[in-house]
Scaffold this motif. Structure first.
Motif, PDB file in Angstrom:
ATOM      1  N   ARG A   1      46.764  16.914  75.738  1.00 51.28           N
ATOM      2  CA  ARG A   1      46.164  17.371  74.485  1.00 51.28           C
ATOM      3  C   ARG A   1      47.157  17.271  73.333  1.00 51.28           C
ATOM      4  N   VAL A   2      48.387  17.737  73.550  1.00 55.99           N
ATOM      5  CA  VAL A   2      49.405  17.716  72.496  1.00 55.99           C
ATOM      6  C   VAL A   2      49.728  16.280  72.080  1.00 55.99           C
ATOM      7  N   LEU A   3      49.948  15.387  73.038  1.00 59.27           N
ATOM      8  CA  LEU A   3      50.273  13.999  72.699  1.00 59.27           C
ATOM      9  C   LEU A   3      49.108  13.310  72.006  1.00 59.27           C
ATOM     10  N   SER A   4      47.892  13.617  72.444  1.00 59.81           N
ATOM     11  CA  SER A   4      46.720  13.017  71.818  1.00 59.81           C
ATOM     12  C   SER A   4      46.627  13.400  70.349  1.00 59.81           C
ATOM     13  N   LEU A   5      46.874  14.675  70.050  1.00 62.64           N
ATOM     14  CA  LEU A   5      46.816  15.138  68.664  1.00 62.64           C
ATOM     15  C   LEU A   5      47.992  14.623  67.831  1.00 62.64           C
ATOM     16  N   ARG A   6      49.182  14.633  68.437  1.00 65.06           N
ATOM     17  CA  ARG A   6      50.383  14.250  67.694  1.00 65.06           C
ATOM     18  C   ARG A   6      50.432  12.758  67.387  1.00 65.06           C
ATOM     19  N   PHE A   7      49.883  11.918  68.291  1.00 67.28           N
ATOM     20  CA  PHE A   7      49.992  10.468  68.121  1.00 67.28           C
ATOM     21  C   PHE A   7      48.648   9.771  67.893  1.00 67.28           C
TER      22      PHE A   7
END
Length: 275
Positions: free
Chosen positions: A221-227
């Protein structure tokens, strides 16, 4: 021709010749200055030039060359000589430190950034930078935002926000190394992507989706939002923290851990050239 480095070295050797004044010598010089003796003023200044250098060294590598920091500090020193009251019982250097520091911080605010920051915000950034340097020297590691926040009495989120303002501006001509493209070359060109570019983009997204399946749900979830892996706009730490219910420092830790996992050998076939 004398280089900047040679000139600075000569200056440092010259100011080191002037002795540090004792309390009695200092008192005597200010009494002479009060009677109009300008030679006493010059001696006070000369004997405190080394102190200015010491203070300027704390602010080097923040976007302004050390000789310029020293020059600004010297201007603060010249200003404060006439403001000091020796009858109050404390040393001149104790009183002068504030004015010298203020002159240097104002120079940093004006010269080191493309975006001008308010003086108050620049001073707070300087306070955070000093706290981080002192912590690293004492503990042998970089402090977290929480640790800096406790030192300077600010919330960790505010520390991170101010730290982002302190990031130096990058030139479009800069590159990671000699074999890498410049930032200008890496920027997307205006216009519609070609079919080949769209196909490559789709392939890259497929590879990334396959790799992140090995991460925890929160890390995905974090990587999807950040990148922006799902085709959406990449989000800042602050906006990501709102979506996942973590602090900005928490988001940073999850992101770092996830990227470290993706650098493991088993993910290299999927992510070769991307990390």
């Amino acid at each position: 021709m004398i280089s900047v480095e040679d000139g600075l070295d000569l200056y440092l050797r010259e100011v080191s010749k002037f002795p540090v004044l004792t309390r009695e010598e200092e008192q005597d010089l200010f009494k002479r200055l009060a009677r109009g003796d300008q030679n006493a003023r010059e001696q006070i200044v000369r004997c405190n030039l080394r102190f200015v250098v010491k203070m300027a060294l704390r602010y080097q590598r923040q976007g302004v060359a050390l000789p310029d920091l020293i020059q600004e500090g010297n201007m603060g020193l010249l200003e404060v000589v006439d403001k000091f009251d020796p009858n109050k019982g404390f040393r001149f250097s104790t009183y002068a430190a504030f004015w010298i520091k203020q002159a240097i911080q104002q120079a940093l605010c004006k010269q080191s950034r493309l975006i001008r920051l308010p003086i108050r915000k620049s001073r707070m950034i300087g306070k955070i930078t000093e706290a981080a340097k002192s912590f690293a020297k004492r503990e042998g590691r970089e402090p977290s935002a929480d640790e800096i926040g406790r030192i300077v009495d600010l919330p960790a989120e505010r520390v991170e926000q101010l730290a982002q303002w302190n990031e130096p501006a990058l030139s479009l001509d800069s590159a990671r190394d000699e074999d890498s493209p410049t930032l200008e070359e890496m920027l997307p060109q205006q216009g519609v992507a070609s079919p080949a570019e769209r196909a490559m983009d789709d392939q890259m997204r497929t590879r990334v989706r396959g790799a992140v399946k090995g991460l925890s749900e929160r890390e995905q979830r974090v990587l999807s939002l950040r990148f922006g892996f799902q085709g959406a706009k990449a989000l800042s730490l602050r906006h990501t923290s709102h979506h996942v219910g973590l602090s900005q420092e928490g988001v940073r830790r999850v992101e770092k851990k996830a990227l470290e996992k993706l650098r493991r050998p088993q993910y290299q076939p999927l992510l070769a050239g991307l990390l």
